[in-house]
Each structure stands twice: as C-alpha cells, then as structure tokens.
Design an enzyme around this catalytic site. Structure first.
Site, PDB file in Angstrom:
ATOM      1  N   SER A  86     -26.035 -21.659 -22.698  1.00 14.98           N
ATOM      2  CA  SER A  86     -25.823 -21.031 -21.394  1.00 14.98           C
ATOM      3  C   SER A  86     -27.177 -20.560 -20.822  1.00 14.98           C
ATOM      4  O   SER A  86     -28.047 -21.395 -20.595  1.00 14.98           O
ATOM      5  CB  SER A  86     -24.811 -19.896 -21.550  1.00 14.98           C
TER       6      SER A  86
ATOM      7  N   HIS B  26     -22.316 -24.643 -18.080  1.00 17.85           N
ATOM      8  CA  HIS B  26     -20.932 -24.386 -17.624  1.00 17.85           C
ATOM      9  C   HIS B  26     -20.625 -25.341 -16.465  1.00 17.85           C
ATOM     10  O   HIS B  26     -20.061 -24.943 -15.445  1.00 17.85           O
ATOM     11  CB  HIS B  26     -20.770 -22.937 -17.146  1.00 17.85           C
TER      12      HIS B  26
ATOM     13  N   GLU C  29     -19.215 -26.985 -20.879  1.00 21.06           N
ATOM     14  CA  GLU C  29     -19.071 -26.041 -21.996  1.00 21.06           C
ATOM     15  C   GLU C  29     -18.775 -26.805 -23.289  1.00 21.06           C
ATOM     16  O   GLU C  29     -18.243 -27.913 -23.256  1.00 21.06           O
ATOM     17  CB  GLU C  29     -17.960 -25.038 -21.686  1.00 21.06           C
TER      18      GLU C  29
END
Lengths: 277, 277
Positions: free
Chosen positions: A135, A177, A204
């Site tokens: 992330s 994401h 993800e």
C-alpha cells in the site's frame, strides 16, 4: 535516482504489494517474500512509519516469524530524528530484506526523506537487499510517488498528486488498491504527465517481484494493470484545464494475473507459462 | 535519473533561467550561455516546443546570432511524432549547447517525454553538451518538475503540482518567475513532500550556471532563493488536509544574488568574492 551500488553486487528485488495481502491462509505474497530473503535464514527489518497505529510493526513481525524467518526487527521510526539513530542504521546493515508497511505515503516520505535511513535503504537495495512494501509502502518505492488523487477511470488534468518517492527505481510509477478504489484515471494522469515511465496498478493481495534485470512477475490473487505510453500519439494534457478530461491516443494497456511477467526494459508482457498436462 | 554518460567525458552545464531574461541591453545571461557553449564557435539548438507562438524559436535564433554564435538551428517539434525525426536527432548531435524556450512546461513534458529527442538531450548533457532553458524550459530540467500551483508564501498540503521532468539532475527542484509571482509557498511545499531535494527559486532575468562538480553560480539582475531541508526537524505535511497551511520547523533559506555560489553536494552557500579596491 536509484543508488548505483557496488558494481560487483547484484541489485536486490523490489516488491511492491497492492495492500490487503492475505495474512492467514494463502499468504503467497508474504511467503514468497520471506523465501526470497533467505527463508529460514531471512533477517527482516520492518519499517512501520507510514502507519499511525501502534501495533502495525509488531503484527508484521509476528507474521514473518510464523513464516519461519530467522530474525525480525521493527524500527521505531515515528519522527525525522528517529531516522538518524545509529541503532536503526546498524539493524538495517544486518538485514537480508526490508519491509515497509501501509499507512500514509506522505507520512513516510516526509519523515524518511533525506535521512540516513532513506539513504541506507537505497544503498542496501542496490547492493542486494530485497525491499518489499504494501500500500503506502509500495507507492513510495519509485522515484515518482502517487501521493493522492480522485477515483475514476478517466484521466483528468488535476487527476493525481505526485511527490518524490524513495527512488529505488525510476522505471515505473506504482498505484495500489487499484481495482478496489478505481484508480485507472489517476495512473493514466501520472503517466501522461511525462510519457517516459511505465504505470503499474496493483490490485489488493497482488504484488510484483521486480528483479535486478528489470523483469517482474505477478504474484497474488488479483491482477496488475500495466500502462505503457511508448506509442502514445497524442495527449491533450498540456492544454487541459483543472477538472477537464484528457484525451490520450495510443496508450497500451496490459492486465496481468499471477504467473505473468513483464520486461520493463523491452516493454514486453509475457503470458504465464502453461503447465503441461 | 540523470543519464550516466560516457565516463571519460565531463558532464555539460545546466543553466535554468527564471524567465524574462534581458534580450537587448545587459543580456548577461544569454551572453554567458553563448560563451559557455564556445562563443564564436558555439553551435546552438533551440527547442521552442513549450511555446505555442510561431516565432519563439526564431526570436532566440536571431538573439544567439546577434551574440555571434557560429550556428543556430530551431527544431520544429510541435507534436510527439516530430520528436522521433531523424533530422532533429542529427541536428542535436552537432550541438555544443541546447536551449529550451519558455511556454508551458506540461506541453514540453507531454510532447518530449519518452521520445528519442528527450533521450538525446539527456545523453548529450551527460557527455558535455550544455543545456539552458528559461521559465518552462527551466522548470522541466530536473527529475521532479513543478508543473503548477497557487501563489503565496505559505506552504499548503495541496500547494504544488509536481510531474516528472527531463531528469538532467535530481539534486534540485526549480521554480521560476519566483519573486514576481510570489512562489515561495509552492517551492516549500515541493521540498517538504520529500525533504531530500534542494529547492531553487529563480527570479526573472536571473539564472544559475550549474557545473559538473555540483556547484552553481548566480548570474543576472535578480536573486536566487535556495531552500535546504537538511536540518528539517518537523513537518506537518503528512497530516495536513487540502488547503491547510503546513508547519515546517528547521528549514534553511538562502537568498543569493549575482556572483554568489552554492555547492549542492555539501549544501554550502558562498558569498560573492569581493573585488579588491
């Protein structure tokens, strides 16, 4: 700029993960990262600075220990002064792998940027230490970091916020994401600002393992979207006003699932090898 | 990433100009650029792509001819396809100096980015060809380019728009028309995104001549503002919301007028040498 490193040593891998990687069953990404870093001889350092939660570092330490890493240390870096600490630098020098957790990538860049810890990560990666991140920890790896921007599939003149990243590679820009937050538009915007760079959108629970020869393999349960501007014929980015949708003619797009590979140097996607019956 | 270049050759200078450099009397910046590129043996190439005006290239060609350059060519690059033309690349190969005019830096990056002409500029600069540029042509030179952002002295979370630049240097970020358009806030914002880079704000009619050893000298009638984050103790950038003013504690600031120098490697400003009576 990626650190030149020691000429006789092979560069380490770069492993950006799109966030929300599986941590219980089917944790193929974290397992493979530990294996890459030496398996039962892996000495891992976790940098939880992107997160404002107290237990993020310890959570990953527990995970990596469950995966049989030999040693895991969490660096307690919560402000710029911490990133000058001798003990943190000494711990990094012993690592075979470094992992940057999720959180806020601007927190990571504003705390680590220009510090000895940031320099050490660059030098160690150039000299063979593998660096993974999820992330925010994935977004910060390249020279150009996507720091923010709205959702949506359409590129817009003000469709992305870029900031300088860690500079482990300047060959790609990473978004994360990716499908879950509908970020194609901001990746296209980032790439069209200066069409020399490859855009990589990571779903993800999906990662790329980018090796020293510039080829990456996709690992995980989602897909990786590659945006290649090599044949871009036309872009209206230069004349678009804030909020305007941008025309892009001739952008190339690949969607790559587990096992597929991509050669960044030659800008060539390769399908997964078929398993023979 | 700056091109590594040929190891035996010294890198060329990088000469970003803050815009509106004097073109009639007292044209010290353009005079010095021609001198640097060989004076009466200078072979200059003007790239007017940033500008949408038809005569920008020819205006500079006339100016450089008035300053006794041996030869001046204007590259007719108005769209991406032009930046693949063999004749443009052949012209560049003969140059001792390249000059990027003003206009819109996003026009420049979207048309040149990733093309053979952009690659040639990077390689030629690494191998000793000097590259100058004014206004938009100055902004695009570094790895990280300021593409836009509001005026004002206060850094704000959304106070700057960055995009990837030409990558001739990754040691500084350049802003231009600096005092005339009140741009300290956006330069501080850009530097605080990742405090590894030096910020350089160029007033109009003011340039830096950055040599291969990483030292620049100020030339022209205005000043150069240097923002150095080396000792930054605290930044609230990571928690600021759009529009918020950002706290920065411990930023160093220099204002340098003609003759002053700055060593980027050692982050050290040097006053102009006094002329003895």
């Amino acid at each position: 700029m990626p650190s030149p490193g020691t000429p006789t040593l092979e560069r380490g891998f770069i492993v950006p993960v799109g966030g929300a990687e599986k941590k219980k069953a089917d944790r193929v990404i974290l397992e493979r990262f530990v294996r890459l870093c030496g398996g039962e001889e892996a000495r891992l350092v976790v940098i939880p600075t992107a997160s404002e939660l107290d237990d993020t570092g310890d959570r990953y330490a527990t995970l990596f220990e469950e995966l049989y890493a030999e040693a895991v240390e969490v660096l307690p870096i919560q402000k710029r002064q911490d990133a000058y600490r001798e003990d943190c630098l000494a711990t990094l020098e012993e690592a075979t792998g470094i992992f940057l957790t999720g959180g806020n990538q601007l927190r990571l860049s504003t705390i680590l940027g220009g510090t000895p810890v940031a320099q050490a990560i660059r030098h160690l990666n150039a000299d063979g230490v593998h660096v993974g991140g999820t992330s925010a920890g994935a977004a910060i790896m390249p020279e150009h970091m996507i720091a923010g921007g709205p959702s949506g599939a359409t590129p817009r003149a003000d469709g992305v916020i870029l900031a300088p990243g860690l500079g482990l590679t300047n060959r790609l820009i990473v978004d994360q994401h990716f499908r879950q937050r509908d970020r194609l538009g901001r990746l296209l915007t980032a790439v069209s600002f200066n069409p020399f760079v490859i855009g990589v959108g990571l779903d993800e629970d999906t990662a790329i393992f980018l090796g020293p020869e510039g080829v990456f393999e996709v690992v995980g349960s989602g897909a990786v979207t590659v945006v290649d501007p090599t044949d871009l014929d036309f872009s209206s980015m230069d004349s678009a006003r804030p909020g305007d949708a941008v025309s892009l003619i001739g952008m190339k797009l690949h969607v790559l699932a587990a096992g597929a590979r991509y050669d960044i140097e030659h800008r060539k996607a390769m399908a997964p090898e078929r398993v023979q019956d």
